[in-house]
Design a protein around this motif. Structure first.
Motif, PDB file in Angstrom:
ATOM      1  N   GLY A 184      61.687  19.152 -17.812  1.00 44.38           N
ATOM      2  CA  GLY A 184      61.441  20.378 -18.554  1.00 44.38           C
ATOM      3  C   GLY A 184      60.301  21.190 -17.967  1.00 44.38           C
ATOM      4  N   VAL A 185      59.290  20.497 -17.462  1.00 45.96           N
ATOM      5  CA  VAL A 185      58.129  21.180 -16.892  1.00 45.96           C
ATOM      6  C   VAL A 185      58.459  21.839 -15.557  1.00 45.96           C
ATOM      7  CG1 VAL A 185      55.855  20.789 -15.860  1.00 45.96           C
ATOM      8  CG2 VAL A 185      56.395  19.810 -18.090  1.00 45.96           C
ATOM      9  N   THR A 216      55.598  24.854 -21.257  1.00 49.00           N
ATOM     10  CA  THR A 216      55.285  25.296 -19.900  1.00 49.00           C
ATOM     11  C   THR A 216      55.373  26.811 -19.775  1.00 49.00           C
ATOM     12  OG1 THR A 216      56.179  23.203 -19.072  1.00 49.00           O
ATOM     13  CG2 THR A 216      55.777  24.909 -17.448  1.00 49.00           C
ATOM     14  N   VAL A 217      56.280  27.427 -20.523  1.00 45.69           N
ATOM     15  CA  VAL A 217      56.341  28.895 -20.541  1.00 45.69           C
ATOM     16  C   VAL A 217      55.021  29.456 -21.073  1.00 45.69           C
ATOM     17  CG1 VAL A 217      57.460  30.907 -21.579  1.00 45.69           C
ATOM     18  CG2 VAL A 217      58.843  29.000 -20.755  1.00 45.69           C
ATOM     19  N   PHE A 218      54.477  28.826 -22.120  1.00 50.48           N
ATOM     20  CA  PHE A 218      53.213  29.307 -22.679  1.00 50.48           C
ATOM     21  C   PHE A 218      52.068  29.173 -21.671  1.00 50.48           C
ATOM     22  CE2 PHE A 218      55.043  27.552 -26.865  1.00 50.48           C
ATOM     23  CZ  PHE A 218      55.718  28.736 -27.114  1.00 50.48           C
ATOM     24  N   THR A 219      52.004  28.007 -21.022  1.00 51.88           N
ATOM     25  CA  THR A 219      50.857  27.703 -20.164  1.00 51.88           C
ATOM     26  C   THR A 219      51.018  28.198 -18.732  1.00 51.88           C
ATOM     27  OG1 THR A 219      51.750  25.525 -19.554  1.00 51.88           O
ATOM     28  CG2 THR A 219      50.362  25.636 -21.530  1.00 51.88           C
ATOM     29  N   ALA A 271      58.644  30.887 -27.050  1.00 54.16           N
ATOM     30  CA  ALA A 271      58.565  30.972 -25.592  1.00 54.16           C
ATOM     31  C   ALA A 271      59.338  32.172 -25.068  1.00 54.16           C
ATOM     32  CB  ALA A 271      59.096  29.682 -24.974  1.00 54.16           C
ATOM     33  N   SER A 272      60.488  32.449 -25.678  1.00 55.74           N
ATOM     34  CA  SER A 272      61.277  33.599 -25.268  1.00 55.74           C
ATOM     35  C   SER A 272      60.525  34.907 -25.508  1.00 55.74           C
ATOM     36  CB  SER A 272      62.613  33.619 -26.029  1.00 55.74           C
ATOM     37  OG  SER A 272      63.371  32.458 -25.761  1.00 55.74           O
ATOM     38  N   ALA A 273      59.874  34.994 -26.668  1.00 55.36           N
ATOM     39  CA  ALA A 273      59.102  36.203 -26.986  1.00 55.36           C
ATOM     40  C   ALA A 273      57.961  36.396 -25.998  1.00 55.36           C
ATOM     41  CB  ALA A 273      58.575  36.121 -28.406  1.00 55.36           C
ATOM     42  N   VAL A 274      57.284  35.307 -25.664  1.00 55.96           N
ATOM     43  CA  VAL A 274      56.185  35.375 -24.689  1.00 55.96           C
ATOM     44  C   VAL A 274      56.704  35.758 -23.312  1.00 55.96           C
ATOM     45  CG1 VAL A 274      54.465  33.985 -23.457  1.00 55.96           C
ATOM     46  CG2 VAL A 274      54.688  33.785 -25.937  1.00 55.96           C
TER      47      VAL A 274
END
Length: 260
Positions: free
Chosen positions: A77-78, A175-178, A251-254
């Motif tokens: 996933g990462v 991972t999308v966030f970070t 995550a999609s919104a970000v």
């Protein structure tokens, strides 16, 4: 480019990453190795004439090894997202893969959805291989001395695979966030294998059972659950799926709003 083309492209890209090979190896070989050790212990206890020392049956020897496979699912996933933000070599102009990806596929939601589908497919293939193989291995080692298999082996096997897939998607969302794989790997791997913060919290409050990892564990753990008042398998799966959907939505919104 259609969505299926995007999925095919993301699958090829992710499958050829060196980290993916490592992750799949951990997902497959880790549970098999732990199952082997556990099954040998079960056989030795049964042959000693003291079956009470067999803390687990061959089936439980398999499902107690499932958390090790979670490590590989987290890495998959990462890397599906984290690899996009790794700087390229200066010899090829630097930059990051995400720029090329979004140039080829401008739809950001399409890219993220394709990555999610890719991760689910890879983890599902690994689960379809390792869980039946582990069950066969444990049964073969213990042999005729094994107690009758408990009910629900098939549902627990499916639950273990779903648990891996949802965990991989949670890792993808974080991972999308970070935009960096270090944080999700450390947090999720340590919580899954070394010190489970969720289990510690379960001793303080019954609300901890609604955390995604503890809720999802009920899908396969059976009597191996290390805390009281666990959710029922279906309920636990739905709770974990809700957490996963919520994190993917955030995550999609970000991903849509943030600069590449």
């Amino acid at each position: 480019m259609t969505f299926f083309d995007t999925v095919a492209a993301e699958t090829r890209k992710t499958a050829t990453l060196p980290a993916t090979a490592v992750a799949l190896a951990v997902t497959v070989l880790g549970p098999v190795a732990i199952t082997l050790i556990n099954a040998v212990g079960v056989r030795a206890a049964l042959r000693s004439g003291r079956p009470e020392l067999a803390y687990t049956s061959p089936v439980e020897a398999v499902f107690s090894a499932v958390p090790i496979g979670t490590v590989g699912a987290v890495v998959l996933g990462v890397v599906a997202v984290g690899g996009e933000y790794t700087a390229n070599s200066a010899r090829i102009g630097g930059g990051r893969q995400i720029t090329t990806t979004l140039t080829a596929t401008p739809s950001r939601l399409g890219v993220l959805a394709a990555k999610a589908v890719t991760v689910v497919l890879l983890v599902a293939v690994a689960a379809l291989v390792v869980i039946p193989a582990s069950l066969a291995l444990a049964g073969g080692i213990v042999g005729t001395e094994a107690p009758p298999a408990p009910e629900g082996v098939l549902s627990r096997s499916v639950g273990a695979g779903i648990y891996w897939m949802l965990t991989a998607l949670i890792a993808l969302a974080i991972t999308v966030f970070t935009r960096n794989g270090i944080v999700p790997i450390i947090v999720l791997v340590v919580n899954s294998t070394l010190v489970s913060v969720s289990v510690l919290l379960s001793h303080l409050t019954p609300l901890a059972r609604f955390l995604p990892d503890l809720a999802g564990t009920s899908m396969f753990a059976g009597d191996l659950l290390a805390f009281d008042d666990a959710l029922a398998p279906v309920t636990g799966g739905l709770v974990m799926a809700t957490w996963t959907a919520g994190l993917l939505a955030l995550a999609s919104a970000v991903f849509l709003r943030r600069d590449a």
